[in-house]
Design a protein around this motif. Sequence first.
Motif, PDB file in Angstrom:
ATOM      1  N   ASP A 230       0.842  -0.965   0.044  1.00  0.00           N
ATOM      2  CA  ASP A 230       0.313  -0.190  -0.300  1.00  0.00           C
ATOM      3  C   ASP A 230       0.568   1.555  -0.286  1.00  0.00           C
ATOM      4  O   ASP A 230       2.443   1.323   0.007  1.00  0.00           O
ATOM      5  CB  ASP A 230      -0.499   0.024   1.047  1.00  0.00           C
ATOM      6  CG  ASP A 230      -2.166  -1.034   1.067  1.00  0.00           C
ATOM      7  OD1 ASP A 230      -3.087  -1.458   0.293  1.00  0.00           O
ATOM      8  OD2 ASP A 230      -1.827  -2.022   2.024  1.00  0.00           O
ATOM      9  N   ILE A 231       0.124   2.488   0.217  1.00  0.00           N
ATOM     10  CA  ILE A 231       0.912   3.591  -0.001  1.00  0.00           C
ATOM     11  C   ILE A 231       1.049   4.356   0.501  1.00  0.00           C
ATOM     12  O   ILE A 231       0.291   4.552   1.215  1.00  0.00           O
ATOM     13  CB  ILE A 231       0.414   4.726  -1.504  1.00  0.00           C
ATOM     14  CG1 ILE A 231       0.012   3.286  -2.373  1.00  0.00           C
ATOM     15  CG2 ILE A 231       0.913   5.781  -2.055  1.00  0.00           C
ATOM     16  CD1 ILE A 231       1.008   2.981  -2.912  1.00  0.00           C
ATOM     17  N   VAL A 232       1.661   4.665   1.445  1.00  0.00           N
ATOM     18  CA  VAL A 232       2.449   4.975   2.037  1.00  0.00           C
ATOM     19  C   VAL A 232       2.955   7.000   2.106  1.00  0.00           C
ATOM     20  O   VAL A 232       3.872   7.235   0.791  1.00  0.00           O
ATOM     21  CB  VAL A 232       3.471   4.956   3.483  1.00  0.00           C
ATOM     22  CG1 VAL A 232       4.565   6.245   4.366  1.00  0.00           C
ATOM     23  CG2 VAL A 232       3.314   3.600   3.888  1.00  0.00           C
ATOM     24  N   ALA A 233       2.091   8.109   2.406  1.00  0.00           N
ATOM     25  CA  ALA A 233       3.037   9.664   2.748  1.00  0.00           C
ATOM     26  C   ALA A 233       3.286   9.657   3.652  1.00  0.00           C
ATOM     27  O   ALA A 233       2.039  10.065   4.552  1.00  0.00           O
ATOM     28  CB  ALA A 233       1.496   9.682   1.384  1.00  0.00           C
ATOM     29  N   ILE A 234       4.151  10.709   3.601  1.00  0.00           N
ATOM     30  CA  ILE A 234       4.789  11.389   4.571  1.00  0.00           C
ATOM     31  C   ILE A 234       5.127  13.171   4.109  1.00  0.00           C
ATOM     32  O   ILE A 234       6.210  12.932   3.079  1.00  0.00           O
ATOM     33  CB  ILE A 234       5.923  10.837   5.554  1.00  0.00           C
ATOM     34  CG1 ILE A 234       5.005   9.792   5.957  1.00  0.00           C
ATOM     35  CG2 ILE A 234       6.318  12.075   6.677  1.00  0.00           C
ATOM     36  CD1 ILE A 234       6.477   8.775   6.632  1.00  0.00           C
ATOM     37  N   GLY A 235       4.842  14.338   4.909  1.00  0.00           N
ATOM     38  CA  GLY A 235       5.474  15.227   4.448  1.00  0.00           C
ATOM     39  C   GLY A 235       4.864  16.713   5.813  1.00  0.00           C
ATOM     40  O   GLY A 235       3.467  16.309   6.553  1.00  0.00           O
ATOM     41  N   LYS A 236       5.223  17.764   5.973  1.00  0.00           N
ATOM     42  CA  LYS A 236       4.820  18.909   6.280  1.00  0.00           C
ATOM     43  C   LYS A 236       3.871  19.657   5.443  1.00  0.00           C
ATOM     44  O   LYS A 236       2.987  20.728   6.008  1.00  0.00           O
ATOM     45  CB  LYS A 236       6.178  19.391   7.011  1.00  0.00           C
ATOM     46  CG  LYS A 236       7.271  19.289   7.431  1.00  0.00           C
ATOM     47  CD  LYS A 236       6.597  19.119   8.668  1.00  0.00           C
ATOM     48  CE  LYS A 236       7.472  19.332  10.085  1.00  0.00           C
ATOM     49  NZ  LYS A 236       7.248  19.208  11.223  1.00  0.00           N
ATOM     50  N   ASN A 237       3.741  19.213   3.958  1.00  0.00           N
ATOM     51  CA  ASN A 237       3.308  20.521   2.658  1.00  0.00           C
ATOM     52  C   ASN A 237       2.403  19.316   2.509  1.00  0.00           C
ATOM     53  O   ASN A 237       2.205  18.660   1.712  1.00  0.00           O
ATOM     54  CB  ASN A 237       3.964  21.092   2.384  1.00  0.00           C
ATOM     55  CG  ASN A 237       3.236  22.350   1.303  1.00  0.00           C
ATOM     56  OD1 ASN A 237       2.395  21.256   0.332  1.00  0.00           O
ATOM     57  ND2 ASN A 237       3.173  23.323   1.854  1.00  0.00           N
ATOM     58  N   LYS A 238       0.938  19.473   2.400  1.00  0.00           N
ATOM     59  CA  LYS A 238       0.494  18.954   1.792  1.00  0.00           C
ATOM     60  C   LYS A 238       0.082  18.720   0.265  1.00  0.00           C
ATOM     61  O   LYS A 238      -0.199  17.345  -0.294  1.00  0.00           O
ATOM     62  CB  LYS A 238      -1.434  18.823   2.596  1.00  0.00           C
ATOM     63  CG  LYS A 238      -1.166  18.592   3.892  1.00  0.00           C
ATOM     64  CD  LYS A 238      -3.403  18.931   3.816  1.00  0.00           C
ATOM     65  CE  LYS A 238      -3.755  18.409   5.623  1.00  0.00           C
ATOM     66  NZ  LYS A 238      -4.804  18.673   5.534  1.00  0.00           N
ATOM     67  N   ALA A 239       0.256  19.829   0.541  1.00  0.00           N
ATOM     68  CA  ALA A 239       0.241  19.927  -1.663  1.00  0.00           C
ATOM     69  C   ALA A 239       1.721  19.106  -2.247  1.00  0.00           C
ATOM     70  O   ALA A 239       1.170  18.683  -3.206  1.00  0.00           O
ATOM     71  CB  ALA A 239       0.722  21.325  -2.433  1.00  0.00           C
ATOM     72  N   ASP A 240       2.550  19.570  -1.449  1.00  0.00           N
ATOM     73  CA  ASP A 240       3.839  18.511  -1.809  1.00  0.00           C
ATOM     74  C   ASP A 240       3.635  17.373  -1.800  1.00  0.00           C
ATOM     75  O   ASP A 240       4.365  15.880  -3.071  1.00  0.00           O
ATOM     76  CB  ASP A 240       4.778  18.888  -1.336  1.00  0.00           C
ATOM     77  CG  ASP A 240       5.496  20.346  -1.549  1.00  0.00           C
ATOM     78  OD1 ASP A 240       5.600  21.031  -3.016  1.00  0.00           O
ATOM     79  OD2 ASP A 240       6.318  20.910  -1.139  1.00  0.00           O
ATOM     80  N   MET A 241       3.228  16.797  -0.919  1.00  0.00           N
ATOM     81  CA  MET A 241       2.434  15.303  -0.536  1.00  0.00           C
ATOM     82  C   MET A 241       1.874  14.661  -1.536  1.00  0.00           C
ATOM     83  O   MET A 241       1.866  13.971  -2.395  1.00  0.00           O
ATOM     84  CB  MET A 241       1.933  15.231   0.458  1.00  0.00           C
ATOM     85  CG  MET A 241       2.921  14.985   1.860  1.00  0.00           C
ATOM     86  SD  MET A 241       1.763  15.522   3.396  1.00  0.00           S
ATOM     87  CE  MET A 241       1.120  13.297   3.856  1.00  0.00           C
TER      88      MET A 241
END
Length: 311
Positions: free
Chosen positions: A200-211
């Motif tokens: 499955d796909i994991v997304a991590i970050g501080k900025n939603k647009a960059d995610m």
Amino acid sequence: KGFRYYDHFFYTTDGATPNFYKNGMTNELIRIALEEGVPAIDAYNMASFNIAKYYQMDDYLGVAGPGRLASLNILEDPLNPNPVTVLSKGIILRKDGCNMKAFTKTDWNKGGLVPLELSYDMTMDDLQFSMPMGVKMRNEVIMEPYMIEIDNSMEQLSFDHDESYLAMLDKHGKWRVNTMIKGFASSVQGFVSSFTTTGDIVAIGKNKADMLLAFARMKEIGGGIVLAENGKILYELPLALCGCAASEAYEDVLEKEQKLRDLLADRGYQFCDPVYTLLFLQSTHLPYIRITPRGIFDVMKKTVLFPSIMR
């Protein structure tokens, strides 16, 4: 531990990541054993005869003798396990330190190992975070729960702390899990990976647009690991084999993995191996909290604390 007999020992690296193998694999294991005082004959048997004997194949492998499969590593010195010349099945693969024969190129498509195809896009609706509990990294693989106290309703988180958005999306697009992760990094804007235990796909970050940008690029290249920052793709590692493995030469993957380590370290990743973090984020054989297809799972109590959300 005072061991003196090694007849029942043999080696394993337990699935290490590319940089672990940059100086070789079995040769490095033998070298470590020699440095720790294991007698040379036992150090080499642990890489050959002991394994064959355990699997009851010592009449075929692991011994230089009549009727055995001939595979010989020729060394300059028993204390240096790096082979100078390699002979396998009557063919010289390496001579005087130089490779003589290239490996056969694999047609991965024949085995069904093709680029990942996702039927959906990640949208801003997938990045809604209201859960009161997040996961805190004790090291690169052990996660424990923590209570979220920061305001995570905005599209950009501050760089003054090490908390980031964490979303996991079903590879078929049916569900998602949204929480926060503490300790991953302080300034990673958008980081997405199809390399996970479940695929499955994991997304991590501080900025939603960059995610969202990193997800879109990961989908475009047929799976992989992507880092986005300030509206641009900063890094990508294509994983063309079902989104879980690279089809490129080892040397190329080694270089790209090292670049990923460097980029994440520059952005606050404080542990040794970010690829291990991706691999073990969902692994329910480790304590304490895991992000799974069923939701946030308490390994010790074997209960789902917060279920996944249907998309």
